[in-house]
Design a protein around this motif. Structure first.
Motif, PDB file in Angstrom:
ATOM      1  N   TYR A 115       0.823  -1.206   0.000  1.00 32.95           N
ATOM      2  CA  TYR A 115       0.000   0.000   0.000  1.00 32.95           C
ATOM      3  C   TYR A 115       0.863   1.264   0.000  1.00 32.95           C
ATOM      4  CZ  TYR A 115      -3.482  -3.454   1.154  1.00 32.95           C
ATOM      5  OH  TYR A 115      -4.285  -4.558   1.129  1.00 32.95           O
ATOM      6  N   GLN A 116       2.039   1.146  -0.618  1.00 31.68           N
ATOM      7  CA  GLN A 116       2.964   2.277  -0.704  1.00 31.68           C
ATOM      8  C   GLN A 116       2.264   3.542  -1.178  1.00 31.68           C
ATOM      9  OE1 GLN A 116       6.454   3.069  -0.367  1.00 31.68           O
ATOM     10  NE2 GLN A 116       5.757   5.073  -1.008  1.00 31.68           N
ATOM     11  N   PHE A 117       1.556   3.451  -2.275  1.00 29.54           N
ATOM     12  CA  PHE A 117       0.977   4.653  -2.867  1.00 29.54           C
ATOM     13  C   PHE A 117      -0.117   5.246  -1.987  1.00 29.54           C
ATOM     14  CE2 PHE A 117      -1.277   7.405  -5.679  1.00 29.54           C
ATOM     15  CZ  PHE A 117      -0.302   7.895  -6.529  1.00 29.54           C
ATOM     16  N   ALA A 118      -0.946   4.372  -1.421  1.00 24.96           N
ATOM     17  CA  ALA A 118      -2.098   4.864  -0.662  1.00 24.96           C
ATOM     18  C   ALA A 118      -1.730   5.396   0.716  1.00 24.96           C
ATOM     19  CB  ALA A 118      -3.135   3.752  -0.516  1.00 24.96           C
TER      20      ALA A 118
ATOM     21  N   GLU B 260      19.872   0.444  -1.533  1.00 24.84           N
ATOM     22  CA  GLU B 260      20.258   1.472  -2.491  1.00 24.84           C
ATOM     23  C   GLU B 260      19.003   2.022  -3.158  1.00 24.84           C
ATOM     24  OE1 GLU B 260      24.738  -0.076  -3.788  1.00 24.84           O
ATOM     25  OE2 GLU B 260      23.082  -0.218  -5.218  1.00 24.84           O
ATOM     26  N   ILE B 261      18.830   3.344  -3.083  1.00 21.34           N
ATOM     27  CA  ILE B 261      17.626   3.991  -3.625  1.00 21.34           C
ATOM     28  C   ILE B 261      17.986   4.742  -4.900  1.00 21.34           C
ATOM     29  CG2 ILE B 261      15.870   5.767  -3.226  1.00 21.34           C
ATOM     30  CD1 ILE B 261      17.285   3.960  -0.273  1.00 21.34           C
ATOM     31  N   TYR B 262      17.247   4.474  -5.970  1.00 17.55           N
ATOM     32  CA  TYR B 262      17.444   5.132  -7.261  1.00 17.55           C
ATOM     33  C   TYR B 262      16.192   5.927  -7.614  1.00 17.55           C
ATOM     34  CZ  TYR B 262      21.578   2.219  -8.061  1.00 17.55           C
ATOM     35  OH  TYR B 262      22.811   1.613  -7.968  1.00 17.55           O
TER      36      TYR B 262
ATOM     37  N   ARG C  68       9.986   8.668 -10.379  1.00 19.94           N
ATOM     38  CA  ARG C  68       9.903   7.215 -10.331  1.00 19.94           C
ATOM     39  C   ARG C  68      11.056   6.700  -9.468  1.00 19.94           C
ATOM     40  NH1 ARG C  68       8.331   5.067 -16.476  1.00 19.94           N
ATOM     41  NH2 ARG C  68       6.168   5.808 -16.411  1.00 19.94           N
ATOM     42  N   TYR C  69      10.729   5.756  -8.589  1.00 21.67           N
ATOM     43  CA  TYR C  69      11.736   5.184  -7.699  1.00 21.67           C
ATOM     44  C   TYR C  69      11.866   3.686  -7.939  1.00 21.67           C
ATOM     45  CZ  TYR C  69      11.237   9.492  -4.932  1.00 21.67           C
ATOM     46  OH  TYR C  69      11.191  10.798  -4.519  1.00 21.67           O
ATOM     47  N   LYS C  70      13.080   3.186  -7.827  1.00 21.78           N
ATOM     48  CA  LYS C  70      13.300   1.748  -7.747  1.00 21.78           C
ATOM     49  C   LYS C  70      14.431   1.513  -6.757  1.00 21.78           C
ATOM     50  CE  LYS C  70      16.321   1.355 -11.838  1.00 21.78           C
ATOM     51  NZ  LYS C  70      16.509   0.655 -13.132  1.00 21.78           N
ATOM     52  N   VAL C  71      14.398   0.360  -6.089  1.00 26.30           N
ATOM     53  CA  VAL C  71      15.305   0.108  -4.962  1.00 26.30           C
ATOM     54  C   VAL C  71      15.841  -1.316  -5.047  1.00 26.30           C
ATOM     55  CG1 VAL C  71      15.519   0.161  -2.440  1.00 26.30           C
ATOM     56  CG2 VAL C  71      13.871   1.665  -3.575  1.00 26.30           C
ATOM     57  N   ARG C  72      17.033  -1.532  -4.528  1.00 26.19           N
ATOM     58  CA  ARG C  72      17.577  -2.882  -4.373  1.00 26.19           C
ATOM     59  C   ARG C  72      18.328  -2.966  -3.051  1.00 26.19           C
ATOM     60  NH1 ARG C  72      22.603  -3.347  -8.760  1.00 26.19           N
ATOM     61  NH2 ARG C  72      23.869  -1.631  -7.942  1.00 26.19           N
ATOM     62  N   THR C  73      18.492  -4.189  -2.541  1.00 23.25           N
ATOM     63  CA  THR C  73      19.267  -4.401  -1.318  1.00 23.25           C
ATOM     64  C   THR C  73      20.614  -5.008  -1.702  1.00 23.25           C
ATOM     65  OG1 THR C  73      18.265  -6.580  -1.033  1.00 23.25           O
ATOM     66  CG2 THR C  73      17.248  -4.736   0.140  1.00 23.25           C
ATOM     67  N   TYR C  74      21.547  -4.952  -0.762  1.00 27.30           N
ATOM     68  CA  TYR C  74      22.865  -5.555  -1.004  1.00 27.30           C
ATOM     69  C   TYR C  74      23.363  -6.220   0.271  1.00 27.30           C
ATOM     70  CZ  TYR C  74      24.931  -1.553   1.433  1.00 27.30           C
ATOM     71  OH  TYR C  74      25.277  -0.615   2.376  1.00 27.30           O
ATOM     72  N   LEU C  75      24.277  -7.175   0.099  1.00 27.31           N
ATOM     73  CA  LEU C  75      24.885  -7.910   1.215  1.00 27.31           C
ATOM     74  C   LEU C  75      26.383  -7.998   0.991  1.00 27.31           C
ATOM     75  CD1 LEU C  75      24.513  -9.734   3.795  1.00 27.31           C
ATOM     76  CD2 LEU C  75      24.473 -11.668   2.195  1.00 27.31           C
TER      77      LEU C  75
ATOM     78  N   THR D 234      13.407  -3.488  -7.537  1.00 23.43           N
ATOM     79  CA  THR D 234      11.948  -3.483  -7.436  1.00 23.43           C
ATOM     80  C   THR D 234      11.364  -2.952  -8.745  1.00 23.43           C
ATOM     81  OG1 THR D 234      11.929  -1.210  -6.613  1.00 23.43           O
ATOM     82  CG2 THR D 234      12.021  -2.968  -4.970  1.00 23.43           C
ATOM     83  N   ASP D 235      10.079  -3.218  -8.984  1.00 22.72           N
ATOM     84  CA  ASP D 235       9.368  -2.483 -10.022  1.00 22.72           C
ATOM     85  C   ASP D 235       9.316  -1.023  -9.578  1.00 22.72           C
ATOM     86  OD1 ASP D 235       8.880  -4.769 -11.514  1.00 22.72           O
ATOM     87  OD2 ASP D 235       6.968  -5.164 -10.507  1.00 22.72           O
ATOM     88  N   TYR D 236       9.222  -0.111 -10.527  1.00 24.13           N
ATOM     89  CA  TYR D 236       9.231   1.302 -10.132  1.00 24.13           C
ATOM     90  C   TYR D 236       7.911   1.701  -9.478  1.00 24.13           C
ATOM     91  CZ  TYR D 236       6.409   2.660 -14.229  1.00 24.13           C
ATOM     92  OH  TYR D 236       5.402   2.804 -15.153  1.00 24.13           O
ATOM     93  N   GLU D 237       8.002   2.692  -8.607  1.00 31.05           N
ATOM     94  CA  GLU D 237       6.830   3.305  -7.987  1.00 31.05           C
ATOM     95  C   GLU D 237       6.843   4.777  -8.385  1.00 31.05           C
ATOM     96  OE1 GLU D 237       3.415   2.973  -6.320  1.00 31.05           O
ATOM     97  OE2 GLU D 237       4.728   1.379  -5.590  1.00 31.05           O
TER      98      GLU D 237
END
Length: 363
Positions: A130-133, A158-160, A196-203, A215-218
């Motif tokens: 429910y990110q958008f709402a 990491e946020i793009y 538009r945002y897309k994000v990934r995690t790293y280890l 992620t798919d973009y929001e």
């Protein structure tokens, strides 16, 4: 009977009850709740609550494919009944494994897993459903609600971001937090702009760095969380007694508003009496453009700084044009504000209106 003898008898009865209730008893056949957690890119830890009467456990494992289909379960370990966990090692990276556990007493199964548990030996990242709402946004900031549950706990995120009209994404932040959920507030937005945002995690493991898929973009705009409007009667337009014209102007930094032909008008008179009626849109005018006939089930779009006039007609036999002795007006109209189902609450007498969130975003 002697009181001392009675007291002794009662004492022996109480001791017997205590001994009986404190003796370990085998748990009746039932289901065992387990939890599977990926502890590294090649290992999964399975845990459960201690069970009485179990002398050994058997751990079963199966592999899931990309479609979620589970293969055949095989025994991967047999361990002592006093254990409450097992770590499955030397697994393949970026695979989903499903687990079940069975507890035995004297070779008889006395408890087993009810619902198999799965774990992914890789990194995940997703926006909240429910990110958008629900996530806060304004003309000054946009909050991203992020999750990485179901996989290995990451080292960070990491946020793009991509500004609409500009080619390509640019990394705007690296958040070094080893957590499975995160709220990130982007305070570098410009009021009124859409991103538009897309994000990934790293280890990080030694000198090696693993990444999740993006992620798919929001798509979110730096606009007012709820729309703000001026809302007035326009008496310059000719109307029948059961008709009136509303003039709606969207203020700066509003998101897109879509109006539908479903509204209720409430009018309160000075004497305390109330007139309530549904109203239907007959025609509309965008800015200084021509008047157009409204078509049934048509949605009308209103963007920031735009003006829309609506000519409406009461669905009941009541007068709504140039009413005298009016205390207040209220119009409640079904709308969609920036993809969120809402109400437009308008107060023509006060000359203001706003959108009120009603339910979740379209997703």
């Amino acid at each position: 009977m002697n009181k001392k003898i009675i007291s002794l008898i009662l004492m022996f009865i109480m001791i017997g009850e205590l001994m009986f209730t404190s003796m370990p008893a085998a748990k009746a056949s039932g289901y065992l709740e387990i939890k599977a957690t990926a502890t590294s890119m090649t290992s999964v830890k399975i845990t459960w609550k201690a069970q009485k009467g179990v002398t050994q456990y058997k751990i079963y494992r199966a592999t899931e494919n990309k479609n979620g289909n589970v293969g055949k379960y095989k025994v991967v370990a047999t361990i002592s009944g006093n254990k409450k966990s097992y770590t499955d090692k030397k697994l393949k990276t970026e695979k989903t494994y499903s687990y079940m556990v069975r507890g035995y007493k004297n070779k008889k199964c006395v408890i087993k897993t009810g619902v198999p548990e799965s774990a992914y030996t890789g990194l995940t990242c997703s926006f909240d459903e429910y990110q958008f709402a629900e996530a806060p946004r304004s003309t000054k900031s946009i909050t991203l609600k992020l999750y990485s549950s179901g996989g290995v706990l990451p080292t960070g995120y990491e946020i793009y971001r991509k500004e609409m009209g500009i080619v390509g994404y640019k990394k705007i932040a690296t958040v070094k937090k080893s957590v499975d959920s995160l709220n990130y507030k982007d305070k570098t937005v410009t009021a009124g702009k859409t991103y538009r945002y897309k994000v990934r995690t790293y280890l990080k493991v030694g000198k090696k760095k693993y990444y999740s898929a993006f992620t798919d973009y929001e798509q979110i705009s730096a606009t007012n969380r709820s729309g703000k409007y001026t809302f007035k009667f326009d008496n310059s337009v000719k109307c029948a007694d059961n008709e009136t014209v509303y003039k709606i102007t969207s203020k700066a930094y509003n998101d897109t508003l879509k109006l539908y032909d479903n509204a209720v008008l409430t009018i309160e008179l000075d004497d305390g009496s109330t007139i309530e009626t549904g109203v239907d849109i007959i025609s509309y005018r965008k800015g200084d453009g021509p008047w157009k006939k409204y078509k049934s089930n048509q949605s009308l779009t209103l963007k920031a700084n735009e003006t829309l006039r609506l000519k409406v007609r009461a669905t009941q036999d009541v007068k709504i044009k140039n009413l005298k002795n009016v205390q207040s007006y209220e119009l409640n109209m079904d709308v969609t504000y920036s993809k969120i189902s809402s109400f437009l609450w308008a107060y023509p007498y006060a000359g203001t209106a706003k959108t009120v969130m009603n339910s979740e975003a379209i997703h």
